[in-house]
Write a protein that holds these residues in place. Structure first.
Motif: not given
Length: 445
Positions: A304-326
């Protein structure tokens, strides 16, 4: 064995396990007779293999001569019971039986349309229908906001969503689906004050109504979202402190400048290695000054030309990035749950029109679907359940885990087996038919 309280249903023989599960919902109904009709219709919906109208539910149990059609219709239109109370009672069974102790509750939120015709159908409108064919995603009917608890079953590689709470959209000028989803989250927080609740929805579910204390929300971020840095420290000067920091560049620029790390995520039934970047930010236009994080995901072989495949926004500031993707991947489980309700259980086929009946029939069908999964996971599962299907349908040879169709078939066989005690003339020997033997064992559980 649990006895059937209403006198009109004493002739209906049910497996003790199925009846015991339904008995956990007894307190929802003010009268024993209303609970009896609930048991009858829930069992009939499971047993019925063709059209699941109210008449079909009643016919599914073979009790139409004992309980009148009008009694079944009045269960939805006039009897005293509440869909939220019933949904929360089912939710408690899901949390107690299928989630680890003190584990957070992941709630998937989505809306779906059940097509209806007729001028007098309550709250039937022309609205968005994501399942519609063609470019015009429109349909007329009842639009429902559905929230389900996501669980991972030991015999299933994919997460499973069990619908538990519902809101019927009342048309333009009333509460939006996002606001209705916020109402549902508020109900869940009040019911489970000792559990962390993490909501997840698609890109349509963003906005301040979802900022419910005690919950977090994770959603997909549109490419044109305006993000801001967190507010700067207070200066000590007079005046209102800044609510947001400087405007951040676009997502493509953020992806180019981001610090990526490699994460292993379990999603869609497989384990993947992806690149993840996490940035603290505010999505001020959607969530105001609520603190959140941007999560960018990039596949290792992306072009992809944008440099990413998926963009998420979350109000969870405690869990890790991989858990948020899951967690966001777990959102998909509500899509097959909605499709299963329509295609396999016939939810939405009832032709009622009056307000209370329309507001109750679809939630009733969804909750029976969740009860089937709870029953199967608690009482019905056996490793040999798929052996018979492999023998009769060899094209399913690679099928290694039961789908909802298999759970429903197992419960149907169990309902039939509960009517027989031992081997009698003209009845099969249970040991000659593996499926029937397993059903008998489940009926005796």
């Amino acid at each position: 064995m649990v006895s059937m309280p209403p006198p009109t249903l004493r002739s209906l023989t049910l497996p003790p396990s199925w009846l015991a599960l339904l008995q956990t919902l007894r307190s929802v109904f003010a009268r024993a007779s209303t609970f009896g009709v609930f048991v009858l219709l829930a069992t009939g919906l499971v047993a019925r293999t063709s059209r699941r109208t109210v008449v079909g539910m009643l016919a599914g149990t073979g009790m139409a001569a004992v309980v009148s059609f009008h009694s079944a219709c009045r269960f939805f239109s006039t009897h005293v019971w509440d869909t939220d109370r019933l949904g929360l009672a089912v939710a408690r069974q899901v949390v107690t039986r299928l989630l680890p102790t003190h584990a957070p509750i992941t709630v998937a939120v989505d809306d779906t349309l059940f097509r209806r015709w007729g001028k007098k159908v309550h709250h039937a409108f022309w609205t968005h229908d994501g399942a519609a064919q063609g470019p015009a995603k429109l349909g007329r009917g009842n639009r429902w906001v559905v929230a389900g608890i996501v669980v991972r079953l030991p015999f299933h590689s994919h997460p499973v969503c069990l619908p538990i709470l519902f809101r019927l959209w009342a048309g333009k000028g009333t509460a939006s689906p996002v606001e209705l989803a916020g109402e549902i989250l508020t109900v869940l927080v009040d019911a489970f004050p000792d559990r962390a609740i993490h909501a997840v929805g698609d890109a349509a579910y963003h906005g301040t109504p979802l900022l419910v204390p005690g919950t977090t929300i994770t959603t997909r971020l549109p490419a044109n979202a305006a993000l801001y840095a967190p507010p700067p420290p207070r200066t000590g000067r007079r005046g209102r402190p800044a609510k947001k920091g400087a405007r951040l560049p676009g997502l493509a620029a953020l992806a180019e400048a981001a610090v990526w790390f490699t994460g292993t995520v379990h999603r869609y039934g497989r384990t993947d290695t992806v690149l993840i970047a996490v940035t603290n930010c505010l999505w001020y236009g959607a969530f105001g000054d609520a603190a959140g994080r941007l999560v960018l995901v990039r596949e290792p072989d992306t072009t992809t030309s944008t440099g990413y495949d998926l963009a998420l926004f979350t109000t969870d500031r405690d869990n890790t990035g991989d858990r948020l993707v899951e967690r966001y991947a777990e959102r998909w489980s509500i899509e097959p749950a909605n499709a299963t309700a329509t295609q396999l259980l016939g939810v939405g086929q009832a032709r009622n029109r009056v307000p209370r009946a329309v507001e109750r029939t679809v939630p009733f069908g969804f909750l029976v679907q969740s009860l089937v999964i709870v029953w199967y996971a608690t009482y019905g599962y056996h490793p040999d359940d798929l052996a018979g299907r492999h023998a009769t349908e060899p094209w399913y040879g690679q099928k290694a885990e039961p789908a909802f169709e298999d759970m429903l078939a197992k419960l149907r066989r169990t309902l039939v087996a509960a009517r027989f005690n031992g081997v009698r003339p003209a009845q099969p020997d249970v040991h000659k038919y593996r499926d029937y033997e397993l059903a008998c064992a489940a009926a005796a559980a």
